[in-house]
Design a protein around this motif. Structure first.
Motif, PDB file in Angstrom:
ATOM      1  N   ASN A  63       0.825  -1.206   0.000  1.00  0.00           N
ATOM      2  CA  ASN A  63       0.000   0.000   0.000  1.00  0.00           C
ATOM      3  C   ASN A  63       0.862   1.260   0.000  1.00  0.00           C
ATOM      4  OD1 ASN A  63      -1.818   2.029   0.443  1.00  0.00           O
ATOM      5  ND2 ASN A  63      -2.532   1.247   2.423  1.00  0.00           N
TER       6      ASN A  63
ATOM      7  N   VAL B 229     -10.680   0.450   5.946  1.00  0.00           N
ATOM      8  CA  VAL B 229     -11.371   1.341   4.994  1.00  0.00           C
ATOM      9  C   VAL B 229     -12.768   0.793   4.772  1.00  0.00           C
ATOM     10  CG1 VAL B 229      -9.342   2.157   3.725  1.00  0.00           C
ATOM     11  CG2 VAL B 229     -10.421   0.027   3.022  1.00  0.00           C
TER      12      VAL B 229
ATOM     13  N   THR C  52      -6.550  -3.315   5.996  1.00  0.00           N
ATOM     14  CA  THR C  52      -5.594  -2.782   5.010  1.00  0.00           C
ATOM     15  C   THR C  52      -4.164  -3.273   5.256  1.00  0.00           C
ATOM     16  OG1 THR C  52      -5.155  -0.851   6.386  1.00  0.00           O
ATOM     17  CG2 THR C  52      -6.947  -0.642   4.801  1.00  0.00           C
TER      18      THR C  52
ATOM     19  N   ARG D  29     -10.283   5.872   2.135  1.00  0.00           N
ATOM     20  CA  ARG D  29      -9.590   4.970   1.210  1.00  0.00           C
ATOM     21  C   ARG D  29      -8.872   5.709   0.091  1.00  0.00           C
ATOM     22  NH1 ARG D  29     -12.600   0.023  -0.325  1.00  0.00           N
ATOM     23  NH2 ARG D  29     -11.197  -0.196  -2.063  1.00  0.00           N
TER      24      ARG D  29
ATOM     25  N   PHE E  84      -5.259   4.264   0.838  1.00  0.00           N
ATOM     26  CA  PHE E  84      -5.316   2.861   0.416  1.00  0.00           C
ATOM     27  C   PHE E  84      -5.076   2.732  -1.077  1.00  0.00           C
ATOM     28  CE2 PHE E  84      -7.889  -1.218  -0.098  1.00  0.00           C
ATOM     29  CZ  PHE E  84      -6.923  -2.023   0.492  1.00  0.00           C
TER      30      PHE E  84
END
Ligand code: UTP
Length: 401
Positions: free
Chosen positions: A229, A255, A303, A371, A375
């Motif tokens: 990520n 998220v 995540t 997000r 993310f």
């Protein structure tokens, strides 16, 4: 030559090894001697059924926003006091990306070089600049990429991070078998071995002697994160502050799922304990279930960014995790010694998963992040969670790529 190993090869009727029993190459012998043979017993074992799932509450964006400055202050205080370290899980093989080096060595830049490792270090430096001190960073590699990874950091001068704060450790390996439980050979003189998943990291860290360092430095919290990520905040003071404030022994950045069917595990409770339910374990009704505000009940996707209390990790490190059996494509030598590179999954690999550590915790704070801001996983070369989507998100967030 170890008789015990020979007996095991015979009693499990190892198709690819039994012909050459008198002449097993030294390396294969050592791999067989050091291998955990109980992996083979798992193949025909029934998968343990999951418990009863129920939704978990998380600290949502609005609540975080309302308390941001005090949470941040609390987190920074812990960071400045040297209580927080970061663990980068970089032992995976990143097969979906199809890049033959460590994933962190991938250049995510478009008009300039920007390696995934570099971007992660840049993210960390936002915090270290704020805190006015470096945060110890421990990087888990595997036998397959350890040398390359260390050299890469050296060559790039640790991307500006103080190298005295960076340590590497190597995770364990596990064998691969065909669907009948025959150990595969990747070459005449080596079994097909691969990293044993991302769940063994704390035990590998202990094995490398680094727990002693944690003790000596007074590190109380570990922020564990994946290499994928590129937008994640690492040792995020607000996250640290919120976890401390909550009194929980672990926390997960989550998220909101993009849609009920998104292929991501969701934070939840299992038999009343924190846990992660995989997307394929949810019934359609559970996947679609919403509360009165219209929020998905199993909608907080994990995540791979967790904060763990070290004291608790030491406690659970005595209990072993059960490996998961996953089907993968593994190149192997046939009985005739011909190398096959399969197009379809042909083998079982055995992986310990970090998500199983969550179920060993008494509580876990879900901490929501936006997000689009935090993310951008690089899993595939194209399509969903790919190099393309991550580049787009980096640009949207003002990162010069
Ligand atoms: P993934 O589940 O994406 O696995 O790892 P992977 O092996 O990297 O990639 P694929 O599935 O083959 O495409 C999530 C995180 O866990 C780390 C990875 O490096 C990544 O940060 N990981 C995974 C390890 O450190 N060790 C492992 O054995 C597996």
């Amino acid at each position: 030559m170890s008789n015990e190993v020979i007996n095991k090869v015979k009693s499990t009727n190892q198709k690819y090894l039994k012909k050459n029993l008198e002449n097993i190459p030294v390396k294969v012998m050592s791999q067989l001697e050091n291998m955990d043979w109980t992996y083979l017993d798992l193949i025909n074992q029934e998968v343990k059924p999951r418990g009863t799932f129920s939704p978990i509450e998380a600290m949502e964006l609005s609540e975080i926003e309302a308390n941001k400055s005090s949470l941040k202050e609390k987190g920074l205080e812990a960071i400045k006091a040297g209580k927080v370290a970061a663990i980068l899980l970089a032992g995976g093989q990143g097969t979906r990306l199809g890049f033959d080096k460590a994933k962190g060595m991938f250049n995510i830049g478009e008009t300039k070089e920007l390696y995934i490792f570099e971007q992660l270090i840049n993210n960390m430096m936002d915090v270290t600049n704020d805190a006015g001190c470096f945060i110890p960073l421990y990087i888990m590699t595997s036998e397959k990429n350890d040398k390359d990874t260390r050299e890469f950091f050296e060559e790039h001068n640790y991307f500006g991070y103080d190298k005295n704060f960076v340590k590497f450790f190597v995770q364990d390996m596990a064998p691969a078998t065909d669907f009948e439980g025959n150990l595969l050979l990747e070459s005449e003189d080596s079994l097909a071995m691969s990293p044993n998943g991302n769940g063994g990291w704390f035990n590998s860290l202990i094995k490398a002697g680094l727990d002693e360092e944690l003790k000596a430095k007074g590190i109380e919290w570990l922020n564990v994160f994946g290499v994928d990520n590129v937008l994640q905040r690492i040792a995020d003071p607000v996250f640290v502050g919120a976890t401390l404030e909550s009194g929980c022994e672990c926390a997960s950045k989550v998220v909101r799922k993009a849609n009920p069917d998104e292929k991501v595990g969701a934070l939840c409770l299992e038999n009343g304990k924190p846990s992660i339910v995989e997307y394929y374990e949810l019934t359609p009704e559970m996947a679609e279930a919403r509360n009165e505000k219209g929020t998905l009940l199993y909608g907080f996707g994990v995540t791979l960014n967790y904060l763990f209390k070290v004291e608790k990790l030491r406690e659970i490190s005595k209990n072993s995790l059960l490996p998961h059996i996953v089907k993968k494509k593994v190149p192997y030598l046939t009985e005739e010694g011909k190398l096959v590179k399969p197009e379809e999954p042909n083998a079982y690999k055995f992986e310990l998963l970090i998500i199983d550590m969550i179920y060993m915790m008494d509580n876990c704070l879900g901490f929501e992040v936006e997000r689009n801001k935090e993310f951008a996983p690089v899993k595939n070369a194209k399509g969903i969670d790919s190099v393309d989507t991550a580049r787009e998100l980096l640009k949207i967030n003002g990162v010069n790529i």
